[in-house]
Design an enzyme around this catalytic site. Sequence first.
Site, short mmCIF file in Angstrom:
data_model
loop_
_atom_site.label_atom_id
_atom_site.label_comp_id
_atom_site.label_asym_id
_atom_site.label_seq_id
_atom_site.Cartn_x
_atom_site.Cartn_y
_atom_site.Cartn_z
N GLY A 71 0.53 -0.96 0.24
CA GLY A 71 -0.27 -0.38 0.15
C GLY A 71 0.93 0.95 -0.05
O GLY A 71 2.10 1.30 -0.69
N SER A 72 0.28 2.17 0.05
CA SER A 72 0.78 3.62 0.66
C SER A 72 2.04 3.53 1.44
O SER A 72 2.97 4.28 1.32
CB SER A 72 0.34 5.04 0.76
OG SER A 72 -0.52 4.30 0.65
N THR A 73 2.57 2.57 1.66
CA THR A 73 4.09 3.13 2.35
C THR A 73 4.68 2.85 1.21
O THR A 73 6.23 3.35 1.41
CB THR A 73 4.41 2.08 3.48
OG1 THR A 73 4.35 0.57 2.79
CG2 THR A 73 3.55 1.74 4.94
#
Length: 639
Positions: free
Chosen positions: A282-284
Amino acid sequence: MRARRLLVVGAAVLVAAVIVGRLWQLQIERHDEFRELAGSQQLRVVELEPPRGTIFDARGRKLAVSLDVDSLYAAPSKVVDPAATAAALAPVLGRPAAELRRRLAGDGDFVWLARQLDPPVAERVRRLRLAGLDFMRESRRYYPQQRTAAQLVGFAGRDHTGLEGLESLYEEVMAGEAARRLVLRDANAGIVLSPRLSLAEPEPGRDLHLTLDSHLQAVLERELEQAVARHRASRAVGLLLDPRTGAVLAMSAVPGFDPNRFQEAPREAWRNRAVTDVFEPGSTFKLVTAAAALEANLIDPSDLIDCGMGSITLDGVKINDHHPFGELTFREVIAESSNVGAIKIGLRVGRRALHEQIVRFGFGRPTGIDLPGEEGGLLRPLERWQLRDPAYISFGQGISVTALQLASAFAAVANGGALYQPFVVAATGRGGVRDAPPRRPQPLASPISAATARTLERMLEAVVEEGTGGRAAVPGYRVAGKTGTAQKPVAGGYSPDKHLASFVGFVPARDPAFVGLIAVDEPVGALFHGGDVAAPVFAAVAREALAYLGVPPDSAVPPPSVPPPPRLAATAPETPGTVPDLTGLTARQALTVAAASGLAPSLHGAGFVARQRPAAGVPLAEAGGNLELWLGAGAAGGE
């Protein structure tokens, strides 16, 4: 008479000759044969396992030791009443009486009844005073800190063979050499043991000295367990790395187990999920996209990116953002975790350059850590990338990583651009004394320049100071990090209600003591974003770790005012038919409440709602469906 005497003498001489001949045959010619036969009847060789090496943490605390305990054996030929003996032993040993009776009913001279007994059990057997039974001292593996670092340390079985974790990987190092003991049977078929009959003394195994600190490990495990309970999650993973060396300071997966009773735990609890399980980050993963853009000199943190009010269409497919952002700076795209903004950055970088940056960070292959079962993640070769892959991978979909790989990538940013091979064993030794020299850190690559690392560090600070990672803040310290809320893949797409909430960061941001990763799988309830679920766990672990390690607060950093968690819109009293009060909410929460009232707000800035127009309480008819929200730093919340 003379003839008779000669006959008697001759006969005597003949008999004597026969006897002497027979004695010669038995004592001289067949001496070795009969001595071997006698030995086989009187002696038996029993192998006893040696003490395994001890496992120490970084400060010399024992994580795994070998203890001398009693093992129970019997000489069946000396057991007076096998049935009665078995009946007396069964409740003490917790074994079926029929099984014990079968072992006792033979005519052999040695049979094991129970190995490595707990001391209270051995004492209860002694008090029974049963004929034909005795004890032999053996070595047993014991884990004094019980559940702490169980998946990483692993465990050894009854036969002293390592079965999981470091116990398995370092089996040859820690096993040592077995002792060979002669068991002597006396004239009454009794068993006699004596140290003088040993054929070979045991050679203890070598010790392991770890980089892991059991205090930090206990703190991490406690916070993960509380997070799983608080959010009714299925599991959680966490780890702490030293970014300057790659040394693992703590690594945990929850639920855990007690290696002293590993048989009682489900096998999946044995897995060290930080290295064996892969997931979509995801956004990491936007860290990697940002690094690729900076390395290619394609963008500056202050450059504006049109985030399309929350949507973008690629190859006929519409991709929605989690917020309808308008224009954001590159810095704000990362701080507010805009998917559309990340896609546009990734497309600007290009598929080849993005793929190369991902590979330079070590994704798609194992890190090489000295732990068993490590997975390499999933990164398709560039030639197999489809048209939309660069867009999805830019915000962390379509690629699978391990927690360790992700933490290692952030460590490369934290230390100024070097990717180190993670490791757990710092040294081996004997008797608690380490071998010299200890293991040296091993740099694997330089995925980014020092200048890029510094820029990313400042951008990750903004995530905590102004964006989605506010609840990762630690008073008195600069914290850098990134939140992630990944939808979990299911057949044919992504689940609408199952997420992996994560936060990866480092502190102090300008001179990090450690990199920390927290991932909570499938949290249940209104709070499921990385900023709400994982970031507070990071903050709790970091606060205690910084104090324990004696890391001084950052000078010139005033203690941040971290307000309480954002109020959920559902709990805010509102007058029906009027504009709701959205101040203090995250952008995501404000959008949800506004949509329920039939409003389509325009967002300005990043962070949390500081003011709104029309004001709260204005009749919806007067608002005409319009609402403007100005955002800024404030209470921390989700992405």
